[in-house]
Design an enzyme around this catalytic site. Structure first.
Site, PDB file in Angstrom:
ATOM      1  N   CYS A  60      -0.396  -4.988   7.367  1.00  0.00           N
ATOM      2  CA  CYS A  60      -0.065  -3.794   8.157  1.00  0.00           C
ATOM      3  C   CYS A  60       0.765  -4.182   9.384  1.00  0.00           C
ATOM      4  O   CYS A  60       1.631  -3.416   9.820  1.00  0.00           O
ATOM      5  CB  CYS A  60      -1.336  -3.085   8.590  1.00  0.00           C
ATOM      6  SG  CYS A  60      -2.581  -2.972   7.284  1.00  0.00           S
TER       7      CYS A  60
ATOM      8  N   CYS B 284       0.805  -1.227   0.000  1.00  0.00           N
ATOM      9  CA  CYS B 284       0.000   0.000   0.000  1.00  0.00           C
ATOM     10  C   CYS B 284       0.836   1.276   0.000  1.00  0.00           C
ATOM     11  O   CYS B 284       0.290   2.360  -0.164  1.00  0.00           O
ATOM     12  CB  CYS B 284      -0.902   0.025   1.225  1.00  0.00           C
ATOM     13  SG  CYS B 284       0.059   0.075   2.733  1.00  0.00           S
TER      14      CYS B 284
ATOM     15  N   CYS C 287      -2.347   3.372   7.887  1.00  0.00           N
ATOM     16  CA  CYS C 287      -3.734   3.114   8.277  1.00  0.00           C
ATOM     17  C   CYS C 287      -3.833   2.823   9.779  1.00  0.00           C
ATOM     18  O   CYS C 287      -2.831   2.680  10.481  1.00  0.00           O
ATOM     19  CB  CYS C 287      -4.260   1.929   7.486  1.00  0.00           C
ATOM     20  SG  CYS C 287      -3.518   0.386   8.006  1.00  0.00           S
TER      21      CYS C 287
HETATM   22 FE1  FES Z   1      -1.117   0.243   4.422  1.00  0.00          FE
HETATM   23 FE2  FES Z   1      -2.369  -0.801   6.459  1.00  0.00          FE
HETATM   24  S1  FES Z   1      -3.208  -0.326   4.523  1.00  0.00           S
HETATM   25  S2  FES Z   1      -0.273  -0.429   6.285  1.00  0.00           S
END
Ligand code: FES
Length: 123
Positions: A102, A33, A58
């Protein structure tokens, strides 16, 4: 989507910022991400005396980093190397499947900070 423990660590993150000496610094960006976590370590006699984090990411990444700092503080570097993302997920009482990566970000940033410390303090 998130349980209460995750929300608590997201809303009241522990150990945010930079440690005083920054003996070891780890930076990791999630390939999934693009979110980024920094881990800062102060090490004394092989023990993690202080650990702080900054996460640009996030809620799951922030909660994972926060619980990681609680787990790693006071451990030896060898003990801290063994912390896995699965342990972070357990400590948080679970994360949604889509958010497991994450927790990997937090664990990898810790391991990078330890590697950075060790590269600077080789005998
Ligand atoms: Fe990127 Fe959680 S969506 S670290």
């Amino acid at each position: 989507m998130y349980n209460e423990k995750v929300l608590d660590h997201f809303n009241n993150p522990r150990n945010v910022g930079e440690s005083e000496r920054k003996d070891g610094v780890g930076q990791m960006q999630s390939p999934a991400c693009g979110d980024t976590t920094f881990i800062y370590l102060d090490v004394e006699e092989g023990l993690i005396k202080d650990i702080k984090f900054k996460t640009f990411g996030c809620a799951a990444a922030i909660a994972s980093s926060s619980v990681l700092t609680e787990m790693a503080k006071g451990l030896t570097l060898e003990e801290a190397k063994k912390i896995t993302n699965a342990q972070l997920v357990d400590a948080l009482g679970g994360l949604p499947e889509l958010k497991i990566h994450c927790s990997v970000l937090a664990a990898d940033a810790l391991h990078a900070a330890i590697a950075d410390y060790e590269s600077k303090h080789q005998a």
